[in-house]
Enzyme design. Structure first.
Site, short mmCIF file in Angstrom:
data_model
loop_
_atom_site.label_atom_id
_atom_site.label_comp_id
_atom_site.label_asym_id
_atom_site.label_seq_id
_atom_site.Cartn_x
_atom_site.Cartn_y
_atom_site.Cartn_z
N LYS A 81 -23.42 10.52 -1.94
CA LYS A 81 -22.15 11.24 -1.72
C LYS A 81 -21.04 10.41 -2.35
O LYS A 81 -20.58 9.42 -1.78
CB LYS A 81 -21.90 11.38 -0.20
CG LYS A 81 -21.11 12.60 0.23
CD LYS A 81 -19.72 12.71 -0.33
CE LYS A 81 -18.70 11.89 0.42
NZ LYS A 81 -17.36 11.93 -0.21
N GLY A 107 -16.97 1.41 1.78
CA GLY A 107 -15.69 2.08 1.95
C GLY A 107 -14.83 1.30 2.93
O GLY A 107 -15.02 0.10 3.14
N SER A 108 -13.91 2.02 3.56
CA SER A 108 -12.94 1.36 4.43
C SER A 108 -13.57 0.98 5.77
O SER A 108 -14.56 1.58 6.21
CB SER A 108 -11.76 2.30 4.67
OG SER A 108 -12.24 3.46 5.33
N THR A 109 -12.94 0.03 6.43
CA THR A 109 -13.39 -0.38 7.76
C THR A 109 -13.24 0.79 8.75
O THR A 109 -14.09 1.00 9.62
CB THR A 109 -12.59 -1.62 8.21
OG1 THR A 109 -12.90 -2.67 7.28
CG2 THR A 109 -12.95 -2.06 9.61
N ARG A 110 -12.20 1.57 8.56
CA ARG A 110 -11.97 2.72 9.45
C ARG A 110 -13.17 3.68 9.41
O ARG A 110 -13.70 4.09 10.45
CB ARG A 110 -10.69 3.46 8.99
CG ARG A 110 -10.28 4.64 9.83
CD ARG A 110 -9.04 5.32 9.23
NE ARG A 110 -9.27 5.85 7.88
CZ ARG A 110 -9.85 7.01 7.61
NH1 ARG A 110 -10.27 7.79 8.60
NH2 ARG A 110 -10.03 7.41 6.37
N GLY A 113 -16.17 2.94 8.17
CA GLY A 113 -17.37 2.19 8.54
C GLY A 113 -17.66 2.27 10.04
O GLY A 113 -18.80 2.38 10.49
N GLU A 118 -20.46 -1.91 3.98
CA GLU A 118 -19.75 -2.83 3.06
C GLU A 118 -18.30 -2.37 3.07
O GLU A 118 -17.97 -1.34 2.48
CB GLU A 118 -20.30 -2.70 1.64
CG GLU A 118 -21.80 -2.86 1.50
CD GLU A 118 -22.23 -4.32 1.52
OE1 GLU A 118 -21.35 -5.21 1.49
OE2 GLU A 118 -23.44 -4.55 1.59
N CYS A 176 -12.31 -4.53 -3.39
CA CYS A 176 -12.45 -4.96 -2.00
C CYS A 176 -12.29 -6.47 -1.87
O CYS A 176 -11.83 -6.97 -0.86
CB CYS A 176 -13.82 -4.55 -1.47
SG CYS A 176 -15.15 -5.06 -2.57
N GLU A 206 -5.29 -4.31 4.54
CA GLU A 206 -5.75 -4.16 3.16
C GLU A 206 -4.87 -3.13 2.45
O GLU A 206 -4.75 -1.99 2.89
CB GLU A 206 -7.21 -3.67 3.15
CG GLU A 206 -7.76 -3.58 1.76
CD GLU A 206 -9.21 -3.09 1.74
OE1 GLU A 206 -9.53 -2.14 2.47
OE2 GLU A 206 -10.01 -3.67 0.98
P1 NAD Z 1 -13.08 5.50 2.42
O1 NAD Z 1 -13.65 4.80 3.59
O2 NAD Z 1 -11.90 6.36 2.61
O3 NAD Z 1 -14.18 6.42 1.72
C1 NAD Z 1 -15.43 5.90 1.31
C2 NAD Z 1 -16.43 7.06 1.26
O4 NAD Z 1 -16.61 7.55 2.58
C3 NAD Z 1 -15.99 8.23 0.41
O5 NAD Z 1 -17.10 8.80 -0.23
C4 NAD Z 1 -15.43 9.20 1.46
O6 NAD Z 1 -15.48 10.55 1.07
C5 NAD Z 1 -16.37 8.95 2.62
N1 NAD Z 1 -15.79 9.31 3.93
C6 NAD Z 1 -14.48 9.30 4.28
N2 NAD Z 1 -14.35 9.73 5.55
C7 NAD Z 1 -15.60 10.00 6.02
C8 NAD Z 1 -16.11 10.46 7.25
N3 NAD Z 1 -15.32 10.73 8.28
N4 NAD Z 1 -17.45 10.62 7.37
C9 NAD Z 1 -18.28 10.32 6.33
N5 NAD Z 1 -17.85 9.89 5.13
C10 NAD Z 1 -16.51 9.72 4.97
O7 NAD Z 1 -12.80 4.35 1.34
P2 NAD Z 1 -12.16 4.50 -0.10
O8 NAD Z 1 -10.69 4.68 0.06
O9 NAD Z 1 -12.93 5.49 -0.90
O10 NAD Z 1 -12.49 3.07 -0.72
C11 NAD Z 1 -11.73 1.96 -0.51
C12 NAD Z 1 -12.38 1.05 0.52
O11 NAD Z 1 -13.67 0.64 0.09
C13 NAD Z 1 -11.59 -0.23 0.69
O12 NAD Z 1 -11.46 -0.50 2.06
C14 NAD Z 1 -12.47 -1.27 0.01
O13 NAD Z 1 -12.27 -2.58 0.47
C15 NAD Z 1 -13.82 -0.76 0.30
N6 NAD Z 1 -14.81 -1.35 -0.61
C16 NAD Z 1 -15.69 -2.28 -0.12
C17 NAD Z 1 -16.63 -2.88 -0.96
C18 NAD Z 1 -17.61 -3.91 -0.44
O14 NAD Z 1 -18.62 -4.15 -1.11
N7 NAD Z 1 -17.39 -4.51 0.71
C19 NAD Z 1 -16.68 -2.50 -2.31
C20 NAD Z 1 -15.77 -1.54 -2.77
C21 NAD Z 1 -14.85 -0.96 -1.90
#
Ligand code: NAD
Length: 496
Positions: free
Chosen positions: A187, A240-243, A245, A263, A298, A397
């Site tokens: 996804k 993705g984001s901690t929120r 996660g 992650e 990140c 962040e």
């Molecule tokens: P995000 O958490 O908003 O989205 C990430 C993914 O999750 C997207 O595909 C999104 O559509 C999906 N998503 C969003 N809400 C969801 C829900 N309620 N249920 C299921 N899936 C959902 O993050 P973003 O804005 O796309 O990316 C930025 C974040 O990613 C930053 O916090 C960054 O630090 C983190 N990041 C971490 C790493 C790592 O390896 N630790 C690497 C790259 C990015």
């Protein structure tokens, strides 16, 4: 020969349909959403808006492919050959993939060609190479029995990835998951969905059987939630984001207790001690790492802790570096920094800059929107001095080109402030004293600590964080652990 990227962009077509069971398909109900380019705010194409029914179809296709063994039962050497071809096809499609990535999420095309495409291909090729070199174990049991400890593929892996490095983040999940014999439902972010479907097409062309790799573009709260809640998904690799996660853990607990590998975000600390003998190099490194990818990394070193004796000199060097990253046309050859992914992200970043000023930090460079006449979303490389570790710009962040400089007096204080963060992804210590470098590296709570550098990175080493930066480790042979289950098989040996 230099490529005329504008001419190519004018010719480039985009296919926003999902990829399920080896075919391009529209969403079951025909719904779409607009895919908007951050370069100019124009609609590139429409994309299938997958929801529960589409995710069900993708998971069913992945499950059927897994259960009949069309991929999982192939010898490792055969899987290796297919994945090697997949990597070669990614490289062969370099210019197209790079252009689509840039048009979709805004990074300079010089970096999508030189970093994103090769890194994604190398990741796939590396796991391909590894898969027939990983052995299982025999336990040291009594002679009356034999206990085999084998790794088995888990089944169906849900991969949910962000928009900052769309192809690389996908490859970090696909490489180990596919090499180990799993099926995958990917996804991509709704902000950068286009290259994921092209990757799936290239994998099919390389010989990956139908159904093994499916892509369901769509919104997080729709396609993402349906995938993470699915009863027939065995593990979720989430970046993705901690929120979000946090929600992944909730989805697992509300469904089948699937494994969740998170992650997540970061607020990485960069510590400069007065005994370090090359301040300009430290300043160039921090600016390069912070402003690369528009600060949308990140592991961006967004909190810089510098000893008060060298703070003025160091900050002057960093401020000198900043203009080199002034945003430019992402399709132009010399551009260092491109566009932020969308207008919402630009507003978030500008909001953080306003909050830094309101809380009393000193704006030393940048701070404004740039290139507004392009119709796209650009922000200047921004440096704040006079920051304290309690300000929002130091705690949250930002995910944009904003660097905060905080002063310290003693080593203990520097370590305490660096560790005083909900995040723990990466950190860096700059010192010419070997004792201090080791001491501080040990004391920093982060998944990766760099000493006197920040830019080294390789597929051979694990990548991931501690605390609220997550619990997973992408890359390296350790990533196989995430996508395989250990099985113990006891065999009785009579008469021995
Ligand atoms: P995000 O958490 O908003 O989205 C990430 C993914 O999750 C997207 O595909 C999104 O559509 C999906 N998503 C969003 N809400 C969801 C829900 N309620 N249920 C299921 N899936 C959902 O993050 P973003 O804005 O796309 O990316 C930025 C974040 O990613 C930053 O916090 C960054 O630090 C983190 N990041 C971490 C790493 C790592 O390896 N630790 C690497 C790259 C990015």
């Amino acid at each position: 020969m230099d490529i005329d990227w504008h001419a190519r962009a004018a010719q480039q077509g985009y296919d926003g349909r999902a990829f399920i069971g080896g075919r391009r398909v529209a969403a079951a109900d025909g719904a779409t959403f607009d895919c908007v380019s951050p370069l100019n705010g124009r609609v590139l194409t429409t994309v299938a808006r997958c929801r529960e029914a589409d995710v069900d179809a993708a998971v069913a296709s992945a499950r059927a492919a897994f259960d009949d063994g069309r991929w999982a039962h192939q010898p490792p050497a055969a899987r290796k050959r297919v994945l090697q071809r997949f990597a070669e096809k990614i490289l062969a499609a370099r210019d197209e993939l790079a252009l689509v990535e840039t048009m979709d999420m805004g990074k300079p095309v010089r970096y999508s060609t030189s970093v994103d495409v090769p890194a994604a291909a190398r990741c796939i090729a590396w796991y391909a190479e590894a898969v027939d070199k990983v052995y299982d174990e025999i336990a040291p049991t009594p002679r009356s029995g034999l206990a085999l400890i084998t790794r088995e593929p888990m089944g169906v892996i849900g991969a949910i990835v962000p928009w900052n490095y769309p192809m690389i983040m996908s490859a970090w999940k696909l490489g180990p998951a596919l090499a180990a014999g799993n099926s995958v439902v990917l996804k991509p972010s709704e902000k950068s969905p286009l290259t994921a479907m092209r990757l799936a097409e290239l994998a099919l062309e390389a010989g990956l059987p139908e159904g093994v790799f499916n892509v369901v573009p769509g919104h997080g709260g729709e396609a993402g939630e349906a995938l993470a809640l699915h009863m027939d998904v065995d593990a979720v690799g989430f970046t993705g984001s901690t929120r979000v996660g946090r929600r992944m853990l909730e989805y697992a607990s509300r469904s089948n207790l699937k494994r969740v590998y998170n992650e997540l975000g970061g607020k990485s600390a960069f510590l400069v001690f007065p005994d370090f003998d090359d301040l300009p190099r430290a300043a160039q490194t921090v600016a390069g790492a912070m402003f690369f990818n528009q600060g949308e990394s990140c592991n961006a070193p967004s909190r810089v802790f510098v000893h008060e004796d060298i703070a003025d000199a160091f900050v002057a060097e960093v401020v000198k570096e900043a203009p080199k990253y002034q945003p430019g046309d992402p399709l132009a050859a010399g551009t260092e920094m491109g566009a932020l992914v969308d207008e919402g992200q630009m507003r978030t970043v500008l909001g953080y800059i306003a909050s830094g000023e309101a809380e009393g930090a000193r704006l030393l460079a940048g701070g404004r929107q740039a290139r507004a006449d392009s119709g796209g979303w650009f922000v200047e490389p921004t440096v704040f001095g006079g920051v304290t570790n309690t300000m929002r710009i130091a705690r949250e962040e930002i995910f944009g080109p904003v660097l905060s400089v905080i002063r310290f007096r003693t080593e203990d204080e520097a370590v305490r402030l660096a560790n005083d963060s909900p995040y723990g992804l990466q950190a860096s210590v700059w010192s010419s004293h070997v004792d201090r470098a080791h001491r501080v590296a040990r004391a920093l709570r982060a998944g990766t600590v760099h000493v006197n550098q920040y830019d080294e990175d390789d597929i051979t080493v694990p990548f991931g964080g501690v605390k609220q930066s997550g619990n997973g480790r992408d890359k390296s042979l350790h990533a196989f652990d995430k996508y395989t289950e250990l099985k113990t098989t006891w065999i009785r040996i009579n008469g021995s």
